[in-house]
Motif scaffolding. Sequence first.
Motif, mmCIF file in Angstrom:
data_model
loop_
_atom_site.group_PDB
_atom_site.id
_atom_site.type_symbol
_atom_site.label_atom_id
_atom_site.label_comp_id
_atom_site.label_asym_id
_atom_site.label_seq_id
_atom_site.Cartn_x
_atom_site.Cartn_y
_atom_site.Cartn_z
ATOM 1 N N GLU A 24 0.835 -1.192 0.000
ATOM 2 C CA GLU A 24 0.000 0.000 0.000
ATOM 3 C C GLU A 24 0.876 1.251 0.000
ATOM 4 O OE1 GLU A 24 -3.824 1.573 -0.023
ATOM 5 O OE2 GLU A 24 -3.321 -0.536 0.032
ATOM 6 N N TYR A 25 0.751 2.075 -1.033
ATOM 7 C CA TYR A 25 1.556 3.284 -1.151
ATOM 8 C C TYR A 25 1.248 4.270 -0.033
ATOM 9 C CZ TYR A 25 3.629 7.520 -3.098
ATOM 10 O OH TYR A 25 4.364 8.658 -3.268
ATOM 11 N N ASP A 30 2.755 7.410 4.848
ATOM 12 C CA ASP A 30 2.530 7.701 6.267
ATOM 13 C C ASP A 30 3.734 7.312 7.111
ATOM 14 O OD1 ASP A 30 0.022 8.646 5.633
ATOM 15 O OD2 ASP A 30 -1.002 6.789 6.218
ATOM 16 N N HIS A 31 4.316 6.148 6.820
ATOM 17 C CA HIS A 31 5.486 5.676 7.557
ATOM 18 C C HIS A 31 6.669 6.620 7.359
ATOM 19 C CE1 HIS A 31 8.705 3.100 9.039
ATOM 20 N NE2 HIS A 31 9.324 3.291 7.892
ATOM 21 N N MET A 32 6.906 7.011 6.104
ATOM 22 C CA MET A 32 8.042 7.897 5.826
ATOM 23 C C MET A 32 7.874 9.255 6.498
ATOM 24 S SD MET A 32 10.334 6.263 4.178
ATOM 25 C CE MET A 32 11.394 7.518 3.483
ATOM 26 N N LYS A 33 6.661 9.791 6.480
ATOM 27 C CA LYS A 33 6.424 11.092 7.100
ATOM 28 C C LYS A 33 6.609 11.049 8.612
ATOM 29 C CE LYS A 33 3.313 13.108 3.703
ATOM 30 N NZ LYS A 33 1.927 13.530 3.426
ATOM 31 N N SER A 34 6.170 9.972 9.244
ATOM 32 C CA SER A 34 6.251 9.907 10.704
ATOM 33 C C SER A 34 7.604 9.415 11.211
ATOM 34 C CB SER A 34 5.140 9.006 11.252
ATOM 35 O OG SER A 34 5.326 7.670 10.819
ATOM 36 N N ILE A 41 10.420 11.149 -0.152
ATOM 37 C CA ILE A 41 9.413 10.113 -0.375
ATOM 38 C C ILE A 41 9.379 9.792 -1.860
ATOM 39 C CG2 ILE A 41 6.955 9.582 -0.244
ATOM 40 C CD1 ILE A 41 6.814 11.431 2.179
ATOM 41 N N MET A 42 9.433 8.507 -2.206
ATOM 42 C CA MET A 42 9.390 8.090 -3.604
ATOM 43 C C MET A 42 8.018 8.407 -4.200
ATOM 44 S SD MET A 42 11.191 4.337 -3.739
ATOM 45 C CE MET A 42 10.630 3.642 -2.188
ATOM 46 N N THR A 43 8.000 8.639 -5.499
ATOM 47 C CA THR A 43 6.730 8.781 -6.197
ATOM 48 C C THR A 43 6.076 7.408 -6.270
ATOM 49 O OG1 THR A 43 7.662 8.347 -8.385
ATOM 50 C CG2 THR A 43 7.640 10.649 -7.628
ATOM 51 N N TYR A 44 4.810 7.378 -6.650
ATOM 52 C CA TYR A 44 4.128 6.080 -6.754
ATOM 53 C C TYR A 44 4.828 5.173 -7.761
ATOM 54 C CZ TYR A 44 0.678 2.486 -7.527
ATOM 55 O OH TYR A 44 0.060 1.264 -7.639
ATOM 56 N N GLU A 45 5.261 5.734 -8.881
ATOM 57 C CA GLU A 45 5.933 4.935 -9.909
ATOM 58 C C GLU A 45 7.249 4.362 -9.391
ATOM 59 O OE1 GLU A 45 4.687 8.019 -10.466
ATOM 60 O OE2 GLU A 45 2.935 7.391 -11.634
ATOM 61 N N GLU A 46 8.040 5.179 -8.693
ATOM 62 C CA GLU A 46 9.296 4.701 -8.114
ATOM 63 C C GLU A 46 9.029 3.616 -7.071
ATOM 64 O OE1 GLU A 46 11.965 8.793 -8.286
ATOM 65 O OE2 GLU A 46 10.594 8.453 -6.606
ATOM 66 N N PHE A 47 8.032 3.856 -6.236
ATOM 67 C CA PHE A 47 7.668 2.897 -5.199
ATOM 68 C C PHE A 47 7.248 1.571 -5.819
ATOM 69 C CE2 PHE A 47 4.205 1.040 -2.614
ATOM 70 C CZ PHE A 47 4.890 0.789 -1.448
ATOM 71 N N PHE A 48 6.399 1.610 -6.823
ATOM 72 C CA PHE A 48 5.914 0.401 -7.475
ATOM 73 C C PHE A 48 7.067 -0.373 -8.116
ATOM 74 C CE2 PHE A 48 3.992 -1.935 -11.005
ATOM 75 C CZ PHE A 48 3.003 -2.627 -10.329
ATOM 76 N N ARG A 49 7.955 0.338 -8.826
ATOM 77 C CA ARG A 49 9.104 -0.302 -9.467
ATOM 78 C C ARG A 49 10.032 -0.935 -8.437
ATOM 79 N NH1 ARG A 49 12.085 3.776 -11.198
ATOM 80 N NH2 ARG A 49 10.336 4.521 -12.443
ATOM 81 N N GLU A 50 10.289 -0.221 -7.342
ATOM 82 C CA GLU A 50 11.180 -0.744 -6.299
ATOM 83 C C GLU A 50 10.595 -1.997 -5.661
ATOM 84 O OE1 GLU A 50 12.850 -1.488 -2.462
ATOM 85 O OE2 GLU A 50 10.843 -0.671 -2.703
ATOM 86 N N ARG A 51 9.294 -1.999 -5.411
ATOM 87 C CA ARG A 51 8.637 -3.164 -4.815
ATOM 88 C C ARG A 51 8.635 -4.348 -5.764
ATOM 89 N NH1 ARG A 51 8.966 -4.519 -0.568
ATOM 90 N NH2 ARG A 51 10.872 -3.461 -0.957
#
Length: 66
Positions: A24-25, A30-34, A41-51
């Motif tokens: 879940e992006y 939320d985790h990165m902010k807190s 914070i990675m963009t959704y595209e970066e996050f999806f590719r990394e995962r």
Amino acid sequence: MYSKITLTLRHFAQSLRLMVGMPEYSTYVDHMKSTHPDRAIMTYEEFFRERQEARYGGKGRLNRCC
């Protein structure tokens, strides 16, 4: 009543995404902010590719037994 149905459907959808390994992006954000407010914070595209690379092996590597 409507909000209870909506919440139930959201939880159901989140459960299905987690069952197939799709993180879940919004949870990540939320985790990165807190926890890591100083890090970008990675963009959704970066996050999806990394995962995907973490799960299936990136850069031409195969991360499986057969």
